[in-house]
Design an enzyme around this catalytic site. Structure first.
Site, PDB file in Angstrom:
ATOM      1  N   TYR A   1      -3.432  -7.632  -4.165  1.00 17.57           N
ATOM      2  CA  TYR A   1      -3.199  -6.198  -3.984  1.00 17.57           C
ATOM      3  C   TYR A   1      -1.813  -5.807  -4.495  1.00 17.57           C
ATOM      4  CZ  TYR A   1      -2.421  -1.731  -1.626  1.00 17.57           C
ATOM      5  OH  TYR A   1      -2.117  -0.415  -1.360  1.00 17.57           O
TER       6      TYR A   1
ATOM      7  N   LYS B   1      -1.040  -3.177  -7.534  1.00 18.76           N
ATOM      8  CA  LYS B   1      -0.274  -1.945  -7.333  1.00 18.76           C
ATOM      9  C   LYS B   1       0.983  -1.926  -8.209  1.00 18.76           C
ATOM     10  CE  LYS B   1      -1.043   0.984  -4.918  1.00 18.76           C
ATOM     11  NZ  LYS B   1      -1.862   2.204  -5.153  1.00 18.76           N
TER      12      LYS B   1
END
Length: 304
Positions: A133, A137
């Site tokens: 993640y 991002k």
């Protein structure tokens, strides 16, 4: 009296924690909200959605990071093709803004917009999902910021690197960011380990209220011209400070001793860049924590 100006805006991820609240706020202000760019004449686009779980068997992308980067390219290119979109606002995460040095040995003096999370660092409290993640991002935010340099900056791009979002929700369940905050009270090991990881990554726990997050997004379309990266967090307590605040206000909950005895002071978090543009935070640590507890209790996540 100055006449208000209303815009057509598009939001991706409008059914999530931030997106649903943002849609409500925009509609209340009189803006027209769409969920698609095609032939809608939108002036501003909020890219709130992000891929979370990745299935290599049913995806053309090798991992979440590749999917996220491809996603921002699709959105940004669609904005440019529309010839009506003035500004694209991307909901980024402070997880992409670690003040750790590249070797992971120590922290820089503060967290600001120049900080980018290094990937080749080992952490105690993390897993493959979390690191995937963070990578997605970080790479997606860098990619979308590049559009400020394309075509004489015809499309303005703003990224808001948001802290851990607390407060109430329109959703029928407790959002994961609120669960992270409440983990000190709920005892949920998965989310309390995420809290530990955040402090390991950032040196503190940057917090922001859902209302302030939405107002910050709207602020980004109310300025005549705005682009670049902005940190968005009202406060940055340590886990110990959060635990102490909870212990004082909600003594009926048992908080593990390890959280009460952690470091008292974290790394400085500099979110003044957004404030210098004229934005003001309305919610402090106490209100963020209190509203998060109210949310948890209302939805049955916390027992009184």
């Amino acid at each position: 009296m100055e006449e208000k100006s209303y815009s057509r805006v598009c939001i991706t991820g409008g059914s999530g924690f931030v997106g649903s609240c943002l849609v409500k706020k925009l509609l209340e202000k009189g803006h027209t909200v769409h969920a698609t760019l095609r032939n809608q004449g939108c002036e501003y686009v909020f890219h709130v959605a992000t891929p979370m779980l990745h299935n290599t068997q049913s995806s053309q992308y090798k991992d979440t990071a590749e999917a996220a980067v491809a996603g921002v390219r699709v959105i940004a290119d669609a904005c440019i093709r529309s010839k009506t979109v003035k500004r694209l606002i991307y909901t980024a995460s402070v997880m992409s803004s670690s003040p750790l040095t590249e070797d992971g040995v120590c922290f820089k003096s503060c967290v600001d917009e120049t900080c980018w999370t290094p990937f080749d660092v080992s952490f105690t409290y993390t897993n493959d999902f979390t690191m995937g993640y963070i990578k997605s991002k970080t790479l997606a935010e860098k990619e979308i910021l590049n559009y400020n340099e394309y075509d004489n900056s015809r499309l303005e791009v703003v990224t808001l690197a948001c802290g851990v979002v607390g407060g109430e929700t329109l959703l029928p369940y407790v959002p994961s960011s609120v669960e992270i905050i409440l983990s000190l009270l709920s005892g949920n090991l998965i989310f309390s380990n995420t809290l530990k990881f955040l402090q390991e990554l950032l040196g503190s726990i940057p917090l922001v209220h859902i209302e302030d997050i939405c107002q910050a997004h709207i602020f980004c379309i109310e300025n005549q011209s705005m682009k670049g990266r902005f940190l968005c967090a009202a406060t940055n307590p340590t886990i110990r400070a959060i635990a102490s605040s909870f212990q004082e206000k909600f003594p009926e909950y048992q908080i593990a001793k390890e959280f009460i005895e952690g470091p008292d002071k974290g790394v400085t978090f500099d979110s003044t860049k957004l404030m210098k543009m004229g934005f003001e935070y309305a919610y402090d640590t106490k209100k963020i924590l209190d509203d998060s507890v109210a949310c948890g209790r209302r939805l049955g996540h916390l027992i009184k």
